[in-house]
Write an enzyme that holds these catalytic residues in place. Sequence first.
Site, mmCIF file in Angstrom:
data_model
loop_
_atom_site.group_PDB
_atom_site.id
_atom_site.type_symbol
_atom_site.label_atom_id
_atom_site.label_comp_id
_atom_site.label_asym_id
_atom_site.label_seq_id
_atom_site.Cartn_x
_atom_site.Cartn_y
_atom_site.Cartn_z
ATOM 1 N N SER A 76 0.792 -1.237 0.000
ATOM 2 C CA SER A 76 0.000 0.000 0.000
ATOM 3 C C SER A 76 0.822 1.284 0.000
ATOM 4 C CB SER A 76 -0.956 0.003 1.191
ATOM 5 O OG SER A 76 -2.033 -0.844 0.900
ATOM 6 N N LYS A 79 0.342 3.371 -2.988
ATOM 7 C CA LYS A 79 -0.835 4.244 -3.140
ATOM 8 C C LYS A 79 -0.439 5.729 -3.122
ATOM 9 C CE LYS A 79 -3.889 0.777 -1.014
ATOM 10 N NZ LYS A 79 -4.543 0.344 0.223
ATOM 11 N N TYR A 203 -4.265 -2.274 -10.033
ATOM 12 C CA TYR A 203 -4.099 -2.108 -8.582
ATOM 13 C C TYR A 203 -3.190 -3.196 -7.991
ATOM 14 C CZ TYR A 203 -5.053 -2.170 -3.622
ATOM 15 O OH TYR A 203 -4.880 -2.203 -2.261
ATOM 16 N N TYR A 255 -4.440 3.435 8.123
ATOM 17 C CA TYR A 255 -5.789 2.864 8.292
ATOM 18 C C TYR A 255 -6.354 3.228 9.655
ATOM 19 C CZ TYR A 255 -3.859 0.351 4.371
ATOM 20 O OH TYR A 255 -3.254 0.052 3.190
ATOM 21 N N VAL A 273 1.222 -3.711 3.805
ATOM 22 C CA VAL A 273 1.198 -5.001 4.516
ATOM 23 C C VAL A 273 2.459 -5.837 4.295
ATOM 24 C CG1 VAL A 273 -1.292 -5.320 4.810
ATOM 25 C CG2 VAL A 273 -0.201 -6.083 2.710
HETATM 26 N N1 GLU Z 1 -2.396 -5.754 -1.708
HETATM 27 C C1 GLU Z 1 -3.013 -5.456 -0.455
HETATM 28 C C2 GLU Z 1 -4.492 -5.509 -0.647
HETATM 29 O O1 GLU Z 1 -4.988 -4.900 -1.546
HETATM 30 C C3 GLU Z 1 -2.544 -4.114 0.029
HETATM 31 C C4 GLU Z 1 -2.972 -3.824 1.438
HETATM 32 C C5 GLU Z 1 -1.962 -3.021 2.264
HETATM 33 O O2 GLU Z 1 -0.771 -2.971 1.951
HETATM 34 O O3 GLU Z 1 -2.381 -2.464 3.260
HETATM 35 O O4 GLU Z 1 -5.186 -6.195 0.073
#
Ligand code: GLU
Length: 320
Positions: A76, A79, A203, A255, A273
Amino acid sequence: MKCSETIKGNKVKQRLREVLDEIGTELQKERLRGKVADYIPPLAQVDPAKFGMAVMLHDGTLISAGDAAEKFSVQSISKVFALTLALGKRGDAIWHRVGREPSGDPFNSSILLELEKGIPRNPFINAGAIVIADILLSSHQPRETIGEIVRFVQSVSEDDDIFIDEFVARAEDHTGFNNAALANLLKAHKNLDNAPPHVLGVYHHQCALAMSCEQLARAGLFLSASGCNPLSGHRIISVERARRINALMMTCGHYDGSGDFAFRVGVPAKSGVGGGILAVVPGIASVAVWSPGLNQHGNSMLGTRALEMLCRQMNWSVFG
Ligand code: GLU
């Protein structure tokens, strides 16, 4: 530059070197390291003992510790770069399709999306990032869009040795049922222009970018330098846009653990993650840390601790 300034700069670098060594030594010994993400085999197999940290200062000095040169799945953290690219293409029009509020929910939650009629709370939860991927895709082929994201990250890092881990991308595609649900919900609410499988392809590939802490720290430098590459003076985004991206990292970058991260660390940051965190110390430095074990919110447990220690020792905070 005055002689006294050089000495002051050298002292800061020396102090940073010591602090990073202290953090590395203390955290290498820690047994409570959190839980490695296990939703796909390539992440589940990562050694939880890994630990890397890199700080890049505005004069290009790179100070690193541990496994800072080893690549990991940025997940993430990507992003942030996708959002930067989408803002460059569409400007503030993107805010009609995605909000700017923390969600207080886990990264992959669909609860608010249903309640709020297909407008994701922010670009850093999965639903919001899927909308950003849709914006980037516009009328291109997914392959072209993925290439554009990789080239953008390579250009801000000034490093061509950055690529997508195809094993991770494929595993994300095979197991991404929750993301597929989010994409379909977005499509049902008319907040997705392209076909959900194409958007998810983009994505999942952006999440599969593999980078080291050293590369990530370099890539985030423009956010700590008001949107400029401080080494070349080249402007990447406006001052205002850099401030706004940093504001979103501060409020939504972790988050439902964003408040706690702000309280403990006090600088804008985005987690993934894969166990990485990219942190921005405005006017001073860009920092990347990697420790694969996650806390209950899906953020790197020791990565957060390392940043907390670093910011406290260096007296870095955006809160004065
Ligand atoms: N590839 C993970 C998902 O879309 C990314 C989530 C993250 O890094 O928080 O579930």
